[in-house]
Design an enzyme around this catalytic site. Structure first.
Site, PDB file in Angstrom:
ATOM      1  N   HIS A 189       0.842  -1.517  -0.297  1.00  0.00           N
ATOM      2  CA  HIS A 189      -0.049  -0.345   0.247  1.00  0.00           C
ATOM      3  C   HIS A 189       0.601   1.011  -0.119  1.00  0.00           C
ATOM      4  O   HIS A 189       0.295   1.878  -0.925  1.00  0.00           O
ATOM      5  CB  HIS A 189      -1.195  -0.474   1.337  1.00  0.00           C
ATOM      6  CG  HIS A 189      -1.919  -0.759   1.051  1.00  0.00           C
ATOM      7  ND1 HIS A 189      -3.160  -0.983  -0.448  1.00  0.00           N
ATOM      8  CD2 HIS A 189      -2.660  -2.332   1.429  1.00  0.00           C
ATOM      9  CE1 HIS A 189      -4.036  -2.045   0.503  1.00  0.00           C
ATOM     10  NE2 HIS A 189      -3.750  -2.154   1.126  1.00  0.00           N
ATOM     11  N   GLU A 430      -7.058  -7.331 -35.816  1.00  0.00           N
ATOM     12  CA  GLU A 430      -5.986  -7.784 -35.084  1.00  0.00           C
ATOM     13  C   GLU A 430      -5.430  -9.035 -36.403  1.00  0.00           C
ATOM     14  O   GLU A 430      -4.374  -9.449 -36.626  1.00  0.00           O
ATOM     15  CB  GLU A 430      -5.187  -8.447 -34.034  1.00  0.00           C
ATOM     16  CG  GLU A 430      -5.888  -8.810 -32.714  1.00  0.00           C
ATOM     17  CD  GLU A 430      -6.114  -8.723 -32.062  1.00  0.00           C
ATOM     18  OE1 GLU A 430      -4.666  -8.611 -31.134  1.00  0.00           O
ATOM     19  OE2 GLU A 430      -6.564  -9.539 -30.881  1.00  0.00           O
ATOM     20  N   ASP A 454      -0.081  -7.180 -33.487  1.00  0.00           N
ATOM     21  CA  ASP A 454      -0.867  -8.945 -34.042  1.00  0.00           C
ATOM     22  C   ASP A 454      -0.884  -8.586 -36.109  1.00  0.00           C
ATOM     23  O   ASP A 454      -0.603  -9.309 -36.764  1.00  0.00           O
ATOM     24  CB  ASP A 454      -2.154  -9.533 -33.346  1.00  0.00           C
ATOM     25  CG  ASP A 454      -0.996  -9.763 -32.179  1.00  0.00           C
ATOM     26  OD1 ASP A 454      -0.055 -11.092 -32.055  1.00  0.00           O
ATOM     27  OD2 ASP A 454      -2.137  -9.714 -31.319  1.00  0.00           O
ATOM     28  N   CYS A 501      -5.106   0.350 -30.864  1.00  0.00           N
ATOM     29  CA  CYS A 501      -4.770   0.370 -29.155  1.00  0.00           C
ATOM     30  C   CYS A 501      -3.419  -0.438 -29.454  1.00  0.00           C
ATOM     31  O   CYS A 501      -2.862  -0.853 -28.529  1.00  0.00           O
ATOM     32  CB  CYS A 501      -5.668  -0.618 -29.212  1.00  0.00           C
ATOM     33  SG  CYS A 501      -5.810  -2.127 -29.165  1.00  0.00           S
TER      34      CYS A 501
HETATM   35  C1  PEP Z   1      -2.245  -6.199 -30.506  1.00  0.00           C
HETATM   36  O1  PEP Z   1      -2.096  -7.230 -30.889  1.00  0.00           O
HETATM   37  O2  PEP Z   1      -1.929  -4.976 -30.886  1.00  0.00           O
HETATM   38  C2  PEP Z   1      -2.491  -5.940 -29.376  1.00  0.00           C
HETATM   39  C3  PEP Z   1      -3.171  -4.187 -28.881  1.00  0.00           C
HETATM   40  O3  PEP Z   1      -2.964  -6.804 -28.892  1.00  0.00           O
HETATM   41  P1  PEP Z   1      -1.266  -7.529 -27.905  1.00  0.00           P
HETATM   42  O4  PEP Z   1      -0.265  -6.557 -27.645  1.00  0.00           O
HETATM   43  O5  PEP Z   1      -2.383  -7.573 -26.018  1.00  0.00           O
HETATM   44  O6  PEP Z   1      -1.723  -8.798 -28.436  1.00  0.00           O
HETATM   45 MG    MG Z   2      -3.022  -8.942 -30.572  1.00  0.00          MG
END
Ligand code: PEP
Ligand code: MG
Length: 544
Positions: A189, A430, A454, A501
Protein backbone atom coordinates in the site's frame (compact mmCIF):
# COMPACT_ATOMS: atom_id res chain seq x y z
CA UNK A 1 33.36 5.83 -2.03
CA UNK A 2 30.06 5.62 -3.82
CA UNK A 3 27.62 3.01 -2.49
CA UNK A 4 25.06 1.58 -4.86
CA UNK A 5 21.82 -0.01 -3.66
CA UNK A 6 19.44 -1.74 -6.01
CA UNK A 7 15.76 -2.31 -5.39
CA UNK A 8 12.55 -1.97 -7.32
CA UNK A 9 11.46 1.38 -8.66
CA UNK A 10 7.89 2.18 -7.67
CA UNK A 11 7.44 5.55 -9.26
CA UNK A 12 9.59 6.76 -12.12
CA UNK A 13 11.30 10.01 -11.23
CA UNK A 14 14.74 11.05 -9.99
CA UNK A 15 15.43 12.79 -6.69
CA UNK A 16 18.63 14.22 -5.24
CA UNK A 17 19.17 15.13 -1.60
CA UNK A 18 20.15 14.01 1.88
CA UNK A 19 19.05 10.71 3.34
CA UNK A 20 17.01 10.84 6.52
CA UNK A 21 15.95 7.80 8.52
CA UNK A 22 12.39 8.00 9.87
CA UNK A 23 12.12 8.34 13.59
CA UNK A 24 9.50 6.26 15.29
CA UNK A 25 8.52 7.17 18.77
CA UNK A 26 6.71 4.10 19.99
CA UNK A 27 9.22 3.00 22.65
CA UNK A 28 9.14 -0.46 24.21
CA UNK A 29 5.75 -1.78 25.27
CA UNK A 30 6.03 -2.45 29.00
CA UNK A 31 4.07 -5.27 30.66
CA UNK A 32 2.30 -4.24 33.86
CA UNK A 33 0.09 -6.30 36.16
CA UNK A 34 -3.35 -4.75 36.72
CA UNK A 35 -6.17 -5.44 39.11
CA UNK A 36 -9.14 -4.02 37.26
CA UNK A 37 -9.35 -5.73 33.87
CA UNK A 38 -12.67 -4.06 33.05
CA UNK A 39 -11.14 -0.59 33.49
CA UNK A 40 -8.25 -1.67 31.25
CA UNK A 41 -10.69 -2.84 28.59
CA UNK A 42 -12.39 0.54 28.75
CA UNK A 43 -9.00 2.22 28.20
CA UNK A 44 -8.56 -0.04 25.18
CA UNK A 45 -11.99 0.88 23.83
CA UNK A 46 -11.32 4.59 24.20
CA UNK A 47 -7.93 4.27 22.47
CA UNK A 48 -9.42 2.15 19.72
CA UNK A 49 -12.18 4.75 19.12
CA UNK A 50 -9.53 7.46 18.94
CA UNK A 51 -7.49 5.35 16.50
CA UNK A 52 -10.57 4.78 14.31
CA UNK A 53 -11.25 8.51 14.30
CA UNK A 54 -7.62 9.25 13.32
CA UNK A 55 -7.85 6.68 10.54
CA UNK A 56 -11.01 8.37 9.30
CA UNK A 57 -9.06 11.64 9.07
CA UNK A 58 -6.17 9.93 7.29
CA UNK A 59 -8.68 8.39 4.88
CA UNK A 60 -9.99 11.85 4.03
CA UNK A 61 -6.42 13.18 3.64
CA UNK A 62 -5.40 10.29 1.37
CA UNK A 63 -8.59 10.71 -0.65
CA UNK A 64 -7.82 14.37 -1.24
CA UNK A 65 -4.10 13.85 -1.94
CA UNK A 66 -4.00 10.54 -3.74
CA UNK A 67 -7.47 9.32 -4.70
CA UNK A 68 -9.92 6.64 -3.76
CA UNK A 69 -7.65 3.65 -4.28
CA UNK A 70 -5.08 4.96 -1.84
CA UNK A 71 -7.70 5.92 0.70
CA UNK A 72 -9.26 2.47 0.70
CA UNK A 73 -6.56 1.00 2.93
CA UNK A 74 -7.61 3.24 5.80
CA UNK A 75 -11.12 1.94 5.58
CA UNK A 76 -9.72 -1.58 5.87
CA UNK A 77 -7.73 -0.46 8.91
CA UNK A 78 -10.83 0.90 10.58
CA UNK A 79 -12.59 -2.39 9.89
CA UNK A 80 -9.69 -4.30 11.45
CA UNK A 81 -10.03 -2.29 14.65
CA UNK A 82 -13.76 -2.89 14.77
CA UNK A 83 -13.28 -6.60 14.15
CA UNK A 84 -14.92 -8.65 16.91
CA UNK A 85 -12.22 -11.34 16.94
CA UNK A 86 -9.55 -8.71 17.42
CA UNK A 87 -11.39 -7.01 20.29
CA UNK A 88 -12.31 -10.36 21.91
CA UNK A 89 -8.68 -11.39 21.76
CA UNK A 90 -7.58 -8.22 23.54
CA UNK A 91 -10.23 -8.83 26.18
CA UNK A 92 -9.18 -12.42 26.73
CA UNK A 93 -5.46 -11.50 27.07
CA UNK A 94 -6.46 -8.82 29.58
CA UNK A 95 -8.55 -11.27 31.59
CA UNK A 96 -6.24 -14.26 31.48
CA UNK A 97 -2.94 -12.45 32.07
CA UNK A 98 -4.25 -9.46 34.06
CA UNK A 99 -2.00 -7.09 32.12
CA UNK A 100 -2.20 -3.51 30.88
CA UNK A 101 -4.06 -2.67 27.67
CA UNK A 102 -0.86 -1.68 25.78
CA UNK A 103 0.59 -5.11 26.37
CA UNK A 104 -2.65 -6.94 25.48
CA UNK A 105 -2.87 -5.01 22.20
CA UNK A 106 0.74 -5.74 21.30
CA UNK A 107 0.26 -9.48 22.00
CA UNK A 108 -2.97 -9.58 19.99
CA UNK A 109 -1.43 -7.65 17.08
CA UNK A 110 1.60 -9.96 17.01
CA UNK A 111 -0.59 -13.10 17.08
CA UNK A 112 -2.89 -11.91 14.31
CA UNK A 113 0.05 -10.79 12.17
CA UNK A 114 1.81 -14.14 12.67
CA UNK A 115 -1.32 -16.04 11.61
CA UNK A 116 -1.74 -13.90 8.50
CA UNK A 117 1.90 -14.16 7.49
CA UNK A 118 1.60 -17.95 7.36
CA UNK A 119 -1.26 -17.93 4.83
CA UNK A 120 -0.76 -18.98 1.22
CA UNK A 121 -2.69 -16.07 -0.25
CA UNK A 122 -0.14 -13.27 -0.91
CA UNK A 123 -2.79 -10.59 -0.46
CA UNK A 124 -3.70 -11.84 3.01
CA UNK A 125 -0.02 -12.30 3.90
CA UNK A 126 0.58 -8.64 3.17
CA UNK A 127 -2.20 -7.72 5.60
CA UNK A 128 0.11 -8.78 8.47
CA UNK A 129 1.84 -5.42 8.12
CA UNK A 130 -1.56 -3.72 8.33
CA UNK A 131 -2.45 -5.48 11.60
CA UNK A 132 0.86 -4.35 13.07
CA UNK A 133 0.23 -0.85 11.85
CA UNK A 134 -3.23 -0.55 13.44
CA UNK A 135 -2.05 -2.17 16.68
CA UNK A 136 0.81 0.32 16.97
CA UNK A 137 -1.64 3.13 16.44
CA UNK A 138 -3.84 1.94 19.32
CA UNK A 139 -0.75 1.63 21.52
CA UNK A 140 0.26 5.17 20.61
CA UNK A 141 -3.22 6.36 21.54
CA UNK A 142 -2.91 4.52 24.87
CA UNK A 143 0.50 5.95 25.69
CA UNK A 144 -0.11 9.38 24.20
CA UNK A 145 3.16 9.25 22.22
CA UNK A 146 3.43 10.93 18.81
CA UNK A 147 3.66 9.05 15.52
CA UNK A 148 6.33 9.04 12.90
CA UNK A 149 8.51 12.07 12.24
CA UNK A 150 11.37 13.26 10.10
CA UNK A 151 12.87 15.99 12.23
CA UNK A 152 13.85 17.79 9.02
CA UNK A 153 13.48 21.42 8.03
CA UNK A 154 14.61 20.88 4.46
CA UNK A 155 13.14 18.28 2.06
CA UNK A 156 14.91 14.92 2.43
CA UNK A 157 15.01 11.41 1.00
CA UNK A 158 13.05 9.39 3.53
CA UNK A 159 14.66 6.07 4.46
CA UNK A 160 13.03 3.31 6.51
CA UNK A 161 13.04 -0.45 6.92
CA UNK A 162 9.45 -0.29 5.82
CA UNK A 163 6.75 2.32 5.83
CA UNK A 164 3.18 1.63 6.76
CA UNK A 165 0.46 3.35 4.75
CA UNK A 166 -0.52 5.52 7.70
CA UNK A 167 3.10 6.61 8.14
CA UNK A 168 3.34 7.40 4.45
CA UNK A 169 0.25 9.58 4.58
CA UNK A 170 1.23 11.22 7.86
CA UNK A 171 4.60 12.46 6.63
CA UNK A 172 4.68 16.05 5.54
CA UNK A 173 4.97 15.55 1.78
CA UNK A 174 6.55 18.95 1.23
CA UNK A 175 9.55 17.54 3.12
CA UNK A 176 9.75 14.29 1.14
CA UNK A 177 11.93 14.14 -1.97
CA UNK A 178 11.76 10.36 -2.28
CA UNK A 179 11.17 7.15 -0.35
CA UNK A 180 13.71 4.35 0.02
CA UNK A 181 12.79 1.24 1.97
CA UNK A 182 14.74 -1.89 2.85
CA UNK A 183 11.70 -4.14 2.46
CA UNK A 184 8.30 -3.80 0.83
CA UNK A 185 6.87 -4.86 -2.48
CA UNK A 186 5.93 -2.69 -5.40
CA UNK A 187 2.31 -3.56 -4.72
CA UNK A 188 2.35 -2.74 -1.03
CA UNK A 189 0.00 0.00 0.00
CA UNK A 190 2.80 2.43 0.72
CA UNK A 191 4.19 1.81 -2.76
CA UNK A 192 0.74 2.42 -4.24
CA UNK A 193 0.53 5.63 -2.24
CA UNK A 194 3.96 6.82 -3.38
CA UNK A 195 2.97 6.11 -6.95
CA UNK A 196 -0.30 8.00 -6.68
CA UNK A 197 1.39 10.90 -4.92
CA UNK A 198 4.00 11.03 -7.67
CA UNK A 199 6.91 10.68 -5.27
CA UNK A 200 9.96 8.76 -6.56
CA UNK A 201 10.34 5.59 -4.55
CA UNK A 202 12.56 2.53 -4.47
CA UNK A 203 11.60 -0.47 -2.33
CA UNK A 204 13.40 -3.64 -1.35
CA UNK A 205 16.97 -2.29 -1.37
CA UNK A 206 18.04 -4.65 1.44
CA UNK A 207 19.77 -3.86 4.75
CA UNK A 208 20.30 -0.20 5.57
CA UNK A 209 23.18 1.21 7.60
CA UNK A 210 22.00 3.91 10.06
CA UNK A 211 25.35 5.66 9.50
CA UNK A 212 24.04 6.72 6.10
CA UNK A 213 21.72 9.18 7.83
CA UNK A 214 22.52 12.62 6.41
CA UNK A 215 24.53 11.33 3.42
CA UNK A 216 23.99 12.88 -0.01
CA UNK A 217 22.26 10.47 -2.43
CA UNK A 218 20.42 10.12 -5.73
CA UNK A 219 17.27 8.00 -6.05
CA UNK A 220 16.39 6.73 -9.50
CA UNK A 221 12.80 5.55 -9.34
CA UNK A 222 12.98 4.43 -12.98
CA UNK A 223 15.74 1.86 -12.59
CA UNK A 224 15.38 1.19 -8.85
CA UNK A 225 18.89 2.42 -8.04
CA UNK A 226 19.99 4.45 -5.05
CA UNK A 227 23.47 5.95 -5.16
CA UNK A 228 24.91 7.16 -1.88
CA UNK A 229 27.79 9.67 -2.24
CA UNK A 230 27.47 9.41 -6.06
CA UNK A 231 30.60 9.99 -8.13
CA UNK A 232 30.58 12.81 -10.68
CA UNK A 233 29.79 10.79 -13.86
CA UNK A 234 26.90 8.93 -12.17
CA UNK A 235 25.56 12.15 -10.68
CA UNK A 236 25.74 13.92 -14.04
CA UNK A 237 23.96 11.03 -15.79
CA UNK A 238 21.13 10.99 -13.27
CA UNK A 239 20.79 14.76 -13.18
CA UNK A 240 20.30 14.69 -16.95
CA UNK A 241 17.65 12.05 -16.49
CA UNK A 242 16.00 14.19 -13.84
CA UNK A 243 16.02 17.18 -16.15
CA UNK A 244 14.41 15.32 -19.05
CA UNK A 245 11.84 13.85 -16.68
CA UNK A 246 11.04 17.32 -15.40
CA UNK A 247 10.67 18.59 -18.94
CA UNK A 248 8.16 15.81 -19.53
CA UNK A 249 6.29 16.84 -16.38
CA UNK A 250 6.35 20.43 -17.53
CA UNK A 251 4.79 19.29 -20.77
CA UNK A 252 2.21 17.51 -18.71
CA UNK A 253 1.35 20.61 -16.75
CA UNK A 254 0.93 22.65 -19.91
CA UNK A 255 -1.13 20.05 -21.69
CA UNK A 256 -3.19 18.80 -18.80
CA UNK A 257 -6.86 19.49 -19.41
CA UNK A 258 -6.25 20.63 -22.99
CA UNK A 259 -8.46 19.09 -25.68
CA UNK A 260 -7.06 16.58 -28.16
CA UNK A 261 -7.82 18.70 -31.17
CA UNK A 262 -5.83 19.79 -34.23
CA UNK A 263 -5.28 23.43 -35.20
CA UNK A 264 -8.12 23.18 -37.72
CA UNK A 265 -10.51 21.74 -35.15
CA UNK A 266 -10.41 17.98 -35.81
CA UNK A 267 -10.90 16.08 -32.57
CA UNK A 268 -9.46 12.68 -31.67
CA UNK A 269 -9.74 10.66 -28.48
CA UNK A 270 -6.42 9.82 -26.81
CA UNK A 271 -6.80 6.98 -24.34
CA UNK A 272 -4.41 4.76 -22.40
CA UNK A 273 -3.56 1.05 -22.46
CA UNK A 274 -3.30 -0.51 -19.02
CA UNK A 275 -3.54 -3.96 -17.45
CA UNK A 276 -3.98 -3.51 -13.71
CA UNK A 277 -5.42 -1.25 -11.03
CA UNK A 278 -1.91 -0.10 -10.12
CA UNK A 279 -1.80 1.81 -13.41
CA UNK A 280 -4.90 3.89 -12.67
CA UNK A 281 -2.74 6.67 -11.26
CA UNK A 282 -0.77 6.76 -14.51
CA UNK A 283 -4.02 7.18 -16.45
CA UNK A 284 -4.93 10.16 -14.28
CA UNK A 285 -1.43 11.66 -14.12
CA UNK A 286 -1.13 11.64 -17.86
CA UNK A 287 -4.66 12.95 -18.29
CA UNK A 288 -5.82 10.21 -20.67
CA UNK A 289 -9.38 10.55 -21.91
CA UNK A 290 -10.15 6.99 -20.83
CA UNK A 291 -8.79 3.49 -21.23
CA UNK A 292 -8.86 2.20 -24.79
CA UNK A 293 -7.45 -1.20 -23.90
CA UNK A 294 -7.56 -2.89 -20.53
CA UNK A 295 -5.59 -6.13 -20.94
CA UNK A 296 -7.51 -8.42 -18.59
CA UNK A 297 -5.05 -11.29 -18.93
CA UNK A 298 -2.59 -9.83 -16.41
CA UNK A 299 -4.80 -10.66 -13.43
CA UNK A 300 -4.88 -14.24 -14.70
CA UNK A 301 -1.15 -14.41 -15.32
CA UNK A 302 -0.26 -13.13 -11.86
CA UNK A 303 -2.54 -15.61 -10.07
CA UNK A 304 -1.63 -19.16 -9.07
CA UNK A 305 -5.11 -20.37 -9.93
CA UNK A 306 -8.01 -19.10 -11.97
CA UNK A 307 -9.35 -15.95 -10.24
CA UNK A 308 -12.89 -16.27 -8.88
CA UNK A 309 -15.77 -14.26 -10.33
CA UNK A 310 -15.73 -12.00 -7.26
CA UNK A 311 -11.99 -11.38 -7.50
CA UNK A 312 -12.33 -10.43 -11.16
CA UNK A 313 -15.38 -8.28 -10.45
CA UNK A 314 -13.49 -6.41 -7.74
CA UNK A 315 -10.71 -5.44 -10.19
CA UNK A 316 -13.11 -4.43 -12.96
CA UNK A 317 -15.40 -2.53 -10.60
CA UNK A 318 -12.50 -0.56 -9.16
CA UNK A 319 -11.19 0.39 -12.60
CA UNK A 320 -14.64 1.33 -13.93
CA UNK A 321 -15.60 3.27 -10.81
CA UNK A 322 -12.34 5.18 -10.39
CA UNK A 323 -12.27 6.30 -14.00
CA UNK A 324 -15.99 7.03 -14.39
CA UNK A 325 -17.39 8.82 -16.32
CA UNK A 326 -14.46 8.05 -18.62
CA UNK A 327 -14.87 4.99 -20.79
CA UNK A 328 -12.86 1.83 -20.09
CA UNK A 329 -12.64 -0.73 -22.88
CA UNK A 330 -12.08 -4.11 -21.25
CA UNK A 331 -10.66 -6.67 -23.61
CA UNK A 332 -11.85 -10.16 -22.76
CA UNK A 333 -9.22 -12.73 -21.88
CA UNK A 334 -6.46 -12.89 -24.48
CA UNK A 335 -4.19 -15.79 -23.59
CA UNK A 336 -2.49 -18.47 -25.59
CA UNK A 337 0.50 -17.92 -27.92
CA UNK A 338 3.10 -15.93 -25.96
CA UNK A 339 0.83 -15.65 -22.92
CA UNK A 340 0.71 -19.12 -21.41
CA UNK A 341 -1.03 -19.90 -18.11
CA UNK A 342 -0.17 -23.19 -16.42
CA UNK A 343 -3.45 -23.71 -14.55
CA UNK A 344 -5.54 -23.40 -17.72
CA UNK A 345 -3.86 -26.53 -19.13
CA UNK A 346 -3.60 -25.12 -22.62
CA UNK A 347 -2.66 -27.68 -25.25
CA UNK A 348 0.91 -28.01 -26.53
CA UNK A 349 0.85 -26.63 -30.05
CA UNK A 350 3.37 -26.54 -32.87
CA UNK A 351 2.27 -23.03 -33.88
CA UNK A 352 0.81 -21.37 -30.78
CA UNK A 353 0.51 -17.96 -32.48
CA UNK A 354 -1.85 -19.67 -34.92
CA UNK A 355 -3.41 -21.79 -32.22
CA UNK A 356 -5.99 -21.74 -29.49
CA UNK A 357 -5.63 -18.14 -28.42
CA UNK A 358 -7.77 -15.09 -27.69
CA UNK A 359 -11.46 -15.51 -28.35
CA UNK A 360 -10.93 -19.05 -29.67
CA UNK A 361 -9.79 -20.25 -26.29
CA UNK A 362 -12.70 -18.48 -24.58
CA UNK A 363 -15.24 -20.08 -26.89
CA UNK A 364 -13.70 -23.49 -26.21
CA UNK A 365 -13.65 -22.93 -22.46
CA UNK A 366 -17.11 -21.63 -21.52
CA UNK A 367 -16.29 -22.18 -17.83
CA UNK A 368 -13.52 -19.58 -18.03
CA UNK A 369 -15.33 -17.19 -20.36
CA UNK A 370 -18.65 -17.30 -18.54
CA UNK A 371 -16.98 -16.37 -15.26
CA UNK A 372 -15.16 -13.43 -16.79
CA UNK A 373 -18.19 -12.10 -18.66
CA UNK A 374 -20.31 -12.24 -15.49
CA UNK A 375 -17.66 -10.25 -13.63
CA UNK A 376 -17.40 -7.70 -16.45
CA UNK A 377 -21.15 -7.25 -16.80
CA UNK A 378 -21.57 -6.85 -13.05
CA UNK A 379 -18.84 -4.17 -13.10
CA UNK A 380 -20.65 -2.34 -15.90
CA UNK A 381 -23.09 -0.91 -13.35
CA UNK A 382 -20.23 1.06 -11.73
CA UNK A 383 -18.89 3.14 -14.61
CA UNK A 384 -18.71 3.40 -18.36
CA UNK A 385 -17.68 -0.08 -19.39
CA UNK A 386 -17.15 -1.17 -22.99
CA UNK A 387 -16.22 -4.71 -23.97
CA UNK A 388 -14.21 -6.08 -26.84
CA UNK A 389 -13.11 -9.49 -28.01
CA UNK A 390 -9.55 -10.21 -29.23
CA UNK A 391 -8.31 -12.30 -32.17
CA UNK A 392 -11.56 -12.23 -34.08
CA UNK A 393 -11.31 -13.75 -37.56
CA UNK A 394 -14.93 -14.58 -38.44
CA UNK A 395 -18.39 -13.15 -38.20
CA UNK A 396 -19.62 -16.29 -36.44
CA UNK A 397 -17.20 -15.69 -33.55
CA UNK A 398 -18.60 -12.20 -33.06
CA UNK A 399 -22.13 -13.54 -33.09
CA UNK A 400 -21.29 -16.27 -30.59
CA UNK A 401 -19.74 -13.78 -28.16
CA UNK A 402 -22.73 -11.47 -28.50
CA UNK A 403 -25.17 -14.32 -27.88
CA UNK A 404 -23.24 -15.34 -24.78
CA UNK A 405 -23.25 -11.76 -23.51
CA UNK A 406 -27.01 -11.51 -24.02
CA UNK A 407 -27.54 -14.79 -22.18
CA UNK A 408 -25.35 -13.80 -19.22
CA UNK A 409 -26.95 -10.39 -19.03
CA UNK A 410 -30.41 -11.99 -18.78
CA UNK A 411 -29.07 -14.36 -16.15
CA UNK A 412 -27.72 -11.51 -14.02
CA UNK A 413 -30.86 -9.42 -14.35
CA UNK A 414 -32.94 -12.43 -13.29
CA UNK A 415 -30.71 -12.66 -10.19
CA UNK A 416 -31.48 -9.01 -9.48
CA UNK A 417 -27.94 -7.91 -10.33
CA UNK A 418 -27.81 -4.53 -12.13
CA UNK A 419 -26.13 -4.35 -15.54
CA UNK A 420 -25.54 -1.17 -17.55
CA UNK A 421 -27.68 -0.62 -20.62
CA UNK A 422 -26.46 -0.27 -23.31
CA UNK A 423 -22.89 -1.56 -23.10
CA UNK A 424 -20.72 -0.72 -26.08
CA UNK A 425 -19.40 -3.84 -27.74
CA UNK A 426 -16.52 -4.02 -30.19
CA UNK A 427 -13.90 -6.31 -31.60
CA UNK A 428 -10.18 -6.08 -32.04
CA UNK A 429 -9.10 -6.07 -35.63
CA UNK A 430 -5.79 -7.88 -35.48
CA UNK A 431 -6.12 -10.58 -38.09
CA UNK A 432 -6.09 -9.81 -41.82
CA UNK A 433 -9.37 -11.75 -42.03
CA UNK A 434 -11.09 -9.33 -39.66
CA UNK A 435 -9.67 -6.34 -41.51
CA UNK A 436 -10.66 -7.62 -44.96
CA UNK A 437 -14.14 -8.61 -43.78
CA UNK A 438 -14.59 -5.52 -41.63
CA UNK A 439 -17.54 -4.50 -43.84
CA UNK A 440 -19.31 -7.68 -42.65
CA UNK A 441 -18.30 -7.28 -39.00
CA UNK A 442 -19.11 -3.58 -38.71
CA UNK A 443 -22.93 -3.88 -38.57
CA UNK A 444 -22.52 -6.20 -35.58
CA UNK A 445 -20.40 -3.87 -33.43
CA UNK A 446 -20.24 -0.42 -31.90
CA UNK A 447 -16.52 -0.09 -32.56
CA UNK A 448 -13.34 -1.58 -33.94
CA UNK A 449 -10.01 -1.38 -32.15
CA UNK A 450 -7.09 -2.16 -34.43
CA UNK A 451 -4.37 -4.25 -32.79
CA UNK A 452 -1.43 -3.39 -34.98
CA UNK A 453 0.98 -5.64 -33.06
CA UNK A 454 -0.79 -8.79 -34.14
CA UNK A 455 -2.12 -7.34 -37.36
CA UNK A 456 1.50 -6.77 -38.44
CA UNK A 457 2.54 -10.26 -37.36
CA UNK A 458 -0.27 -11.96 -39.27
CA UNK A 459 -0.27 -9.69 -42.32
CA UNK A 460 3.47 -9.88 -42.88
CA UNK A 461 3.76 -13.47 -41.59
CA UNK A 462 6.51 -12.42 -39.17
CA UNK A 463 6.65 -13.80 -35.63
CA UNK A 464 6.39 -10.74 -33.35
CA UNK A 465 8.35 -12.60 -30.64
CA UNK A 466 11.35 -13.32 -32.82
CA UNK A 467 13.92 -10.55 -32.37
CA UNK A 468 15.96 -11.94 -35.21
CA UNK A 469 13.19 -11.05 -37.65
CA UNK A 470 12.84 -7.43 -36.59
CA UNK A 471 14.11 -6.08 -39.89
CA UNK A 472 11.15 -7.81 -41.60
CA UNK A 473 8.58 -6.83 -39.00
CA UNK A 474 7.57 -3.37 -40.16
CA UNK A 475 4.25 -2.20 -38.70
CA UNK A 476 4.43 0.75 -41.12
CA UNK A 477 4.35 -1.65 -44.05
CA UNK A 478 2.00 -0.49 -46.79
CA UNK A 479 -0.11 -3.64 -46.39
CA UNK A 480 -0.79 -2.86 -42.73
CA UNK A 481 -1.53 0.80 -43.41
CA UNK A 482 -3.89 -0.07 -46.25
CA UNK A 483 -5.77 -2.51 -44.04
CA UNK A 484 -6.10 0.18 -41.37
CA UNK A 485 -7.60 2.52 -43.98
CA UNK A 486 -10.11 -0.12 -45.06
CA UNK A 487 -11.16 -0.83 -41.49
CA UNK A 488 -11.77 2.87 -40.80
CA UNK A 489 -13.87 3.24 -43.96
CA UNK A 490 -15.89 0.08 -43.32
CA UNK A 491 -16.45 0.94 -39.68
CA UNK A 492 -17.65 4.45 -40.47
CA UNK A 493 -19.91 3.26 -43.26
CA UNK A 494 -21.83 1.25 -40.68
CA UNK A 495 -21.72 3.76 -37.84
CA UNK A 496 -18.95 2.11 -35.81
CA UNK A 497 -16.11 4.22 -34.39
CA UNK A 498 -12.58 3.05 -35.01
CA UNK A 499 -9.56 3.16 -32.74
CA UNK A 500 -6.01 1.85 -32.82
CA UNK A 501 -4.63 0.26 -29.67
CA UNK A 502 -1.46 -1.45 -30.94
CA UNK A 503 1.95 0.16 -30.40
CA UNK A 504 1.73 1.89 -33.77
CA UNK A 505 -0.90 4.24 -32.30
CA UNK A 506 1.94 5.97 -30.43
CA UNK A 507 4.14 6.45 -33.51
CA UNK A 508 4.11 10.23 -33.74
CA UNK A 509 5.30 10.20 -37.34
CA UNK A 510 2.00 8.53 -38.28
CA UNK A 511 -0.36 10.68 -36.22
CA UNK A 512 -1.17 12.93 -39.15
CA UNK A 513 -1.78 9.94 -41.40
CA UNK A 514 -4.17 8.38 -38.89
CA UNK A 515 -6.05 11.63 -38.46
CA UNK A 516 -6.40 12.01 -42.21
CA UNK A 517 -7.72 8.46 -42.44
CA UNK A 518 -10.40 9.47 -39.95
CA UNK A 519 -9.30 7.33 -36.98
CA UNK A 520 -11.48 8.26 -33.99
CA UNK A 521 -9.32 7.09 -31.10
CA UNK A 522 -5.67 6.31 -30.40
CA UNK A 523 -4.92 4.25 -27.32
CA UNK A 524 -1.32 4.26 -26.12
CA UNK A 525 0.90 3.65 -23.09
CA UNK A 526 0.04 6.27 -20.43
CA UNK A 527 3.39 8.02 -20.82
CA UNK A 528 2.73 8.54 -24.53
CA UNK A 529 -0.62 10.31 -24.01
CA UNK A 530 0.82 13.80 -23.57
CA UNK A 531 3.48 13.66 -26.30
CA UNK A 532 0.69 12.46 -28.59
CA UNK A 533 -1.59 15.26 -27.46
CA UNK A 534 1.19 17.72 -28.23
CA UNK A 535 1.58 16.23 -31.71
CA UNK A 536 -2.16 16.37 -32.43
CA UNK A 537 -2.38 19.98 -31.29
CA UNK A 538 0.36 21.15 -33.67
CA UNK A 539 -1.19 19.55 -36.77
CA UNK A 540 -3.24 21.45 -39.31
CA UNK A 541 -5.17 19.09 -41.57
CA UNK A 542 -6.48 22.02 -43.62
CA UNK A 543 -2.98 22.35 -45.05
CA UNK A 544 -2.49 20.04 -48.00
C1 PEP B 1 -2.20 -5.91 -30.60
O1 PEP B 1 -2.10 -7.06 -31.00
O2 PEP B 1 -1.90 -4.92 -31.29
C2 PEP B 1 -2.67 -5.63 -29.23
C3 PEP B 1 -2.95 -4.41 -28.83
O3 PEP B 1 -2.80 -6.68 -28.38
P1 PEP B 1 -1.58 -7.42 -27.65
O4 PEP B 1 -0.33 -6.63 -27.89
O5 PEP B 1 -1.96 -7.54 -26.23
O6 PEP B 1 -1.58 -8.74 -28.38
MG1 MG C 1 -3.04 -8.70 -29.97
Amino acid sequence: MMIQLTGKGVYGAVAVGDLRFVKRDLGPVVRRQVEDCEAEYERFQAARDQAVAELGQLQAKALAEAGEQSAAVFEVHQMMLRDEDYCDNVRSVLASQRVNAEFAVSVTGANFAAQLSELDDPYLRERAADVNDVSERVIRCLTGRAGVGLGADEPVIVVADDLSPSETVQLDKSKVLAFVTAGGSTNSHSAILARSLGIPAVVGVGPLDPDWDGEYAVVDGFSGQVLIRPDQPALRRLLEKKQSDEQRKQLLEELRGQPDVTLDGRRIEIHANIGSTSELAAVRDNDAGGVGLFRTEFAYMEAAQQPSEDELFEVYRQVAQELAPKRVVFRTLDVGADKQIAYLDLPQEDNPALGLRGVRLCLRRPDVFHRQLRALLRASAFGRVALMAPMIASLSEVQRVKALLAQIKAELLAEGCPVAEPIEFGVMVETPAAAICSDRLAPEVDFFSIGTNDLTQYTLAVDRQNLDLEEFCDPRHEAVLRLIGQVVDNGHRHGAWVGICGELAGDLSLTEHFLRLGVDELSVAPTVVLPLRQRVRELDLAEP
